[in-house]
Design a protein around this motif. Structure first.
Motif, short mmCIF file in Angstrom:
data_model
loop_
_atom_site.label_atom_id
_atom_site.label_comp_id
_atom_site.label_asym_id
_atom_site.label_seq_id
_atom_site.Cartn_x
_atom_site.Cartn_y
_atom_site.Cartn_z
N LEU A 43 32.53 52.41 -41.77
CA LEU A 43 31.01 52.25 -41.90
C LEU A 43 30.37 52.94 -40.85
O LEU A 43 30.32 52.28 -40.00
N GLN A 44 29.54 53.97 -40.89
CA GLN A 44 28.61 54.42 -39.76
C GLN A 44 27.27 54.46 -40.20
O GLN A 44 26.78 54.85 -41.41
N ASP A 48 36.23 51.59 -32.10
CA ASP A 48 35.88 50.50 -32.20
C ASP A 48 34.72 49.97 -33.12
O ASP A 48 34.08 51.00 -33.42
N SER A 49 34.83 49.05 -33.54
CA SER A 49 33.57 48.40 -34.28
C SER A 49 32.47 48.04 -33.23
O SER A 49 32.92 47.35 -32.20
N HIS A 50 31.40 48.28 -33.54
CA HIS A 50 30.26 48.16 -32.31
C HIS A 50 29.02 48.24 -33.15
O HIS A 50 28.48 48.71 -33.89
N VAL A 51 27.88 47.71 -32.15
CA VAL A 51 26.51 48.13 -32.23
C VAL A 51 26.11 49.06 -30.94
O VAL A 51 26.36 48.67 -29.87
N GLN A 78 28.70 50.89 -35.73
CA GLN A 78 30.03 51.43 -36.47
C GLN A 78 30.74 50.14 -36.97
O GLN A 78 31.23 49.62 -35.98
N LEU A 79 31.50 50.12 -38.01
CA LEU A 79 32.14 49.15 -38.73
C LEU A 79 33.55 49.61 -39.34
O LEU A 79 33.37 50.37 -40.13
N TRP A 80 34.56 49.10 -38.83
CA TRP A 80 36.13 49.24 -39.46
C TRP A 80 36.38 48.22 -40.22
O TRP A 80 36.28 47.00 -39.84
N ALA A 81 36.68 48.53 -41.40
CA ALA A 81 37.22 47.58 -42.16
C ALA A 81 38.13 46.52 -41.97
O ALA A 81 38.18 45.36 -42.17
N SER A 82 38.91 47.09 -40.93
CA SER A 82 40.26 46.04 -40.43
C SER A 82 39.59 44.96 -39.47
O SER A 82 40.12 44.06 -39.47
N ASP A 83 38.26 45.09 -39.21
CA ASP A 83 37.66 44.39 -38.46
C ASP A 83 36.77 43.34 -39.00
O ASP A 83 36.28 42.23 -38.59
N VAL A 84 36.20 43.75 -40.33
CA VAL A 84 35.00 43.26 -41.04
C VAL A 84 35.27 42.77 -42.49
O VAL A 84 35.43 43.60 -43.20
N PRO A 85 36.01 41.62 -42.64
CA PRO A 85 36.66 41.21 -43.91
C PRO A 85 35.66 41.49 -45.05
O PRO A 85 36.24 41.79 -46.26
N ASP A 86 34.49 41.36 -45.01
CA ASP A 86 33.47 41.64 -46.12
C ASP A 86 32.91 42.80 -46.28
O ASP A 86 32.32 43.15 -47.20
#
Length: 283
Positions: free
Chosen positions: A112-113, A51-54, A90-98
């Motif tokens: 991105l981790q 997942d994308s998460h904090v 952790q950020l997945w590009a599919s979830d985060v347009p920018d």
């Protein structure tokens, strides 16, 4: 989650703002609940490695060494031993347009981790020492690390509460001090204070005035990620998502909406990247 747009009458009175607008993705971290509330991944429960998460587990290959910190402490001493880092986001590009899709060398990535060391260090910027990893999801193995090593923690307020994300792309504007004087001087006191998006976001404008030079080449750096201990405050009330505008803030537990990650920071942490040489640094 949905952020109300900037009031049309403000854009009509100050049309110069339109040209200054740029996109940013507000991450809207919120603590996991049984309902899920539209978060990406997670299934409404705790964040997972996919997942994308904090503050959740990272998709970290089991055979790859876990990163450690060797920076000098604030008293000039080294760590007693290399200190294992704490997963921050952790950020997945599919979830985060920018989220950028290429690294400084031009290679594609889509994960991105972000990790940091929750100890004060001898460095110019206040706050934890940050490291990042860029990965391609297609390269991740099936065997992932499930029990990363634990290290020293100086500040409990630098350990994030696990949160799911509700990403939303918005139009961001410069902070008041970064506006052109001809625009800022026409505004009544306080009007411009809340133009720049608060809270966790990818891209957009920093919450500070002036260009930040790259420490390596001197070129102007760009905001990659804003790390904050609050999602909105008295100066940025119009950034409160529609879904939370009717909350009873006196009710027990409602601080979890304003300060969902549980972080306690002296100031926002700006993770910046240089479009010229690719250096990533923190202010």
């Amino acid at each position: 989650m949905i952020t109300p747009p900037l009031a049309p009458e403000i854009l009509a009175e100050f049309p110069e703002l339109t040209a200054l607008g740029r996109t940013a993705t507000r991450l809207h971290p919120r603590r996991a609940t049984s309902g899920g509330g539209g978060a990406v991944g997670g299934g409404g429960t705790a964040p997972r490695a996919g997942d994308s998460h904090v503050g959740g587990p990272l998709a970290w290959p089991a055979d790859e060494p876990w990163p450690v910190c060797t920076h000098e402490l604030r008293d000039g001493r080294p760590h007693a031993s290399p200190n294992p880092l704490v997963p921050l986001a952790q950020l997945w590009a599919s979830d985060v347009p920018d989220l950028p899709r290429t690294d400084p060398d031009g290679d594609a990535f889509d994960v991105l981790q972000v990790l940091w060391c929750p100890v004060e260090h001898l460095r110019a910027a206040a706050g934890p020492a940050v490291q990042i990893r860029r990965r391609r999801a297609a390269d991740l193995p099936a065997d992932l690390l499930t029990d990363p090593p634990q290290g020293d923690v100086e500040h409990a307020g630098w350990l994030p509460t696990p949160c799911l994300l509700h990403p939303e792309q918005v139009t961001d504007y410069p902070c008041a001090d970064a506006l052109p004087p001809a625009v800022r001087d026409r505004m009544p006191p306080g009007v411009a204070a809340g133009f720049v998006a608060p809270g966790w976001k990818v891209g957009g404008y920093p919450r500070r005035a002036g260009e930040v030079p790259c420490p390596r080449c001197g070129a102007a750096s760009e905001l990659l990620l804003l790390i904050s201990d609050h999602e909105y405050d008295a100066e940025s009330y119009h950034w409160i998502p529609v879904e939370e505008q009717d909350l009873d803030w006196s009710a027990p537990g409602n601080e979890a909406h304003e300060r969902p990650t549980g972080l306690r920071l002296a100031a926002d942490v700006h993770l910046l990247t240089c479009p010229g040489c690719g250096t990533t640094h923190v202010t």
